[in-house]
Design a protein around this motif. Sequence first.
Motif, PDB file in Angstrom:
ATOM      1  N   GLU A 147       0.910  -1.140   0.052  1.00  0.00           N
ATOM      2  CA  GLU A 147      -0.014   0.106  -0.031  1.00  0.00           C
ATOM      3  C   GLU A 147       0.804   1.370  -0.139  1.00  0.00           C
ATOM      4  O   GLU A 147       0.664   2.364  -0.713  1.00  0.00           O
ATOM      5  N   ILE A 148       1.940   1.295   0.716  1.00  0.00           N
ATOM      6  CA  ILE A 148       2.964   2.492   0.655  1.00  0.00           C
ATOM      7  C   ILE A 148       3.516   2.426  -0.762  1.00  0.00           C
ATOM      8  O   ILE A 148       3.491   3.667  -1.058  1.00  0.00           O
ATOM      9  N   LYS A 149       3.796   1.361  -1.199  1.00  0.00           N
ATOM     10  CA  LYS A 149       4.582   1.682  -2.563  1.00  0.00           C
ATOM     11  C   LYS A 149       3.697   2.217  -3.685  1.00  0.00           C
ATOM     12  O   LYS A 149       3.789   2.990  -4.276  1.00  0.00           O
ATOM     13  N   HIS A 226      -7.275  -2.384  -8.080  1.00  0.00           N
ATOM     14  CA  HIS A 226      -7.735  -2.231  -7.005  1.00  0.00           C
ATOM     15  C   HIS A 226      -7.951  -3.575  -6.091  1.00  0.00           C
ATOM     16  O   HIS A 226      -7.298  -3.679  -4.820  1.00  0.00           O
ATOM     17  N   ARG A 227      -8.704  -4.293  -6.546  1.00  0.00           N
ATOM     18  CA  ARG A 227      -9.241  -5.619  -6.130  1.00  0.00           C
ATOM     19  C   ARG A 227     -10.046  -5.516  -4.668  1.00  0.00           C
ATOM     20  O   ARG A 227     -10.562  -6.483  -4.049  1.00  0.00           O
ATOM     21  N   PHE A 247      -5.519   0.176  -0.440  1.00  0.00           N
ATOM     22  CA  PHE A 247      -4.806  -0.250  -1.444  1.00  0.00           C
ATOM     23  C   PHE A 247      -4.074  -1.610  -1.009  1.00  0.00           C
ATOM     24  O   PHE A 247      -3.096  -2.128  -1.766  1.00  0.00           O
ATOM     25  N   GLY A 248      -4.419  -2.111   0.100  1.00  0.00           N
ATOM     26  CA  GLY A 248      -3.605  -3.313   0.682  1.00  0.00           C
ATOM     27  C   GLY A 248      -3.549  -4.477  -0.273  1.00  0.00           C
ATOM     28  O   GLY A 248      -2.637  -5.201  -0.119  1.00  0.00           O
ATOM     29  N   LEU A 249      -4.866  -4.960  -0.718  1.00  0.00           N
ATOM     30  CA  LEU A 249      -4.871  -5.921  -1.931  1.00  0.00           C
ATOM     31  C   LEU A 249      -4.507  -5.531  -3.163  1.00  0.00           C
ATOM     32  O   LEU A 249      -4.595  -6.604  -4.033  1.00  0.00           O
ATOM     33  N   SER A 250      -4.308  -4.553  -3.571  1.00  0.00           N
ATOM     34  CA  SER A 250      -3.879  -3.882  -4.863  1.00  0.00           C
ATOM     35  C   SER A 250      -2.930  -4.625  -5.620  1.00  0.00           C
ATOM     36  O   SER A 250      -1.834  -5.223  -4.971  1.00  0.00           O
TER      37      SER A 250
END
Length: 457
Positions: A147-149, A226-227, A247-250
């Motif tokens: 998510e950071i990336k 995004h997912r 966006f953790g699962l993106s």
Amino acid sequence: MPYQLLLPTHHAKILYKLIAVSNCNATKYISGECGGTRVLVLIGGIVVGASIMSIVAFICYCIRKRAILRNQLSAKRLISEASGSFNVPFYPYKEIHKATNGFSDKQWLGIGAYGTVYAGKLNNNEWVAIKKIRHIETYGIDQVMNEIKLLSSVSHPHLVRLLGFCIEKGEQILVYEFMPNGTLSQHLQKERGKGTLPWTTRLSIVTETAHAIAYLHSSMNPPIYHRDIKSSNILLDYNFRSKVADFGLSRVGITDESHISTAPQGTPGYVDPQYHQNFHLSDKSDVYSFGVVLVEIITALKVVDLSRRSTEVNLAALALNKISQGRVNEIIDPFLDRDTWTVSSIHRVAELAFRCLAFHGDMRPSMTEVADELEMIRGCEDDVTIASLSVASSSSSPYNRGKVAGVGSRRVVVPQMISNCLTKSKENDMSLDSLRNPWLSEQTSPSANSLLGNVIQ
């Protein structure tokens, strides 16, 4: 009676030397086994046995301490990577703790599948949203770094901004811009606000959201999927403008292939059934999830509701059935106004949702096409004749938006202009009849969503 211990080779050698140094009357035997070493010690006294147990405890302590140090070094490496490569500020844990008053319940904003969100004030005295990630197997350091990336690489007015992070003291924390009006889901479910979110506001929110997702799909190279598009991941700012979050699962897509293979993840009721069936993730998986959101703004119903009839537990299945039969009016949120323009535009959004929810991804429109059509539907409001332009001073609130002075909450419009406007926006669309056939087969219907057994409350 002999004691048998299976230890790593280097730890076994240390134990062997310690026994030798103790000069005890014992028989010692060392042999290799499965990458480790089995130590067999024949001892003749209770004192020697107690000594060996102490030695073993000391070795276990050393192993644990070494693992802790390794994790700390890994965390420092990740911090360095995020701060350097991604240009995202790092906040010490003590600052986060202070900002949230020790994660006080009074500053609690909400809880999601992967963490709890608190309001906080950092050094600049501005409110921020602080998400404390829960320690669960399905969401760990990899998702946090992901998510950071991703958030550090995108820039769009309708994507939430990541302001910083903290990986310290065994905690994983993300700091976002503060969204004072909560989520779209909270307003649709009457969990926030003083009334019903007007149709014009709902339409603006999903239009802005569609543009944000289209940006991820079309403007980023490689594209980002995004997912986990859902109404609870659509945040609202002071002016009820949307910001897509979480966006953790993106995942980053592959430009030279139509899809990437990955195990299905997401929220029950929103997951693309084709993705769930064959593990093929593509931009059309986000389109399906967004189609569910479109149905939500029309109906204000829960996406998964076990209190409904078995064939209608899944909102997507319920909506597809009603829309295909031309019974959209039966599922419109009863709290919405029923003026001519509102009803006409709801029907247009329903048809768009129907196309987004097609079982086969190839039959769904792209997010760019979805955003353009929503923009056209929203623009039709500007083309109709409104009897009065005098709006009450309270109209700045989204809960009063669309009301015209002198006529209560009803708009006075020219039906023919509405018809012409909506017909124009429909010229390039696939007909609804052409999309019905694929749904006649029970095999292609998503009504039996196997994810319903794992409902996230």
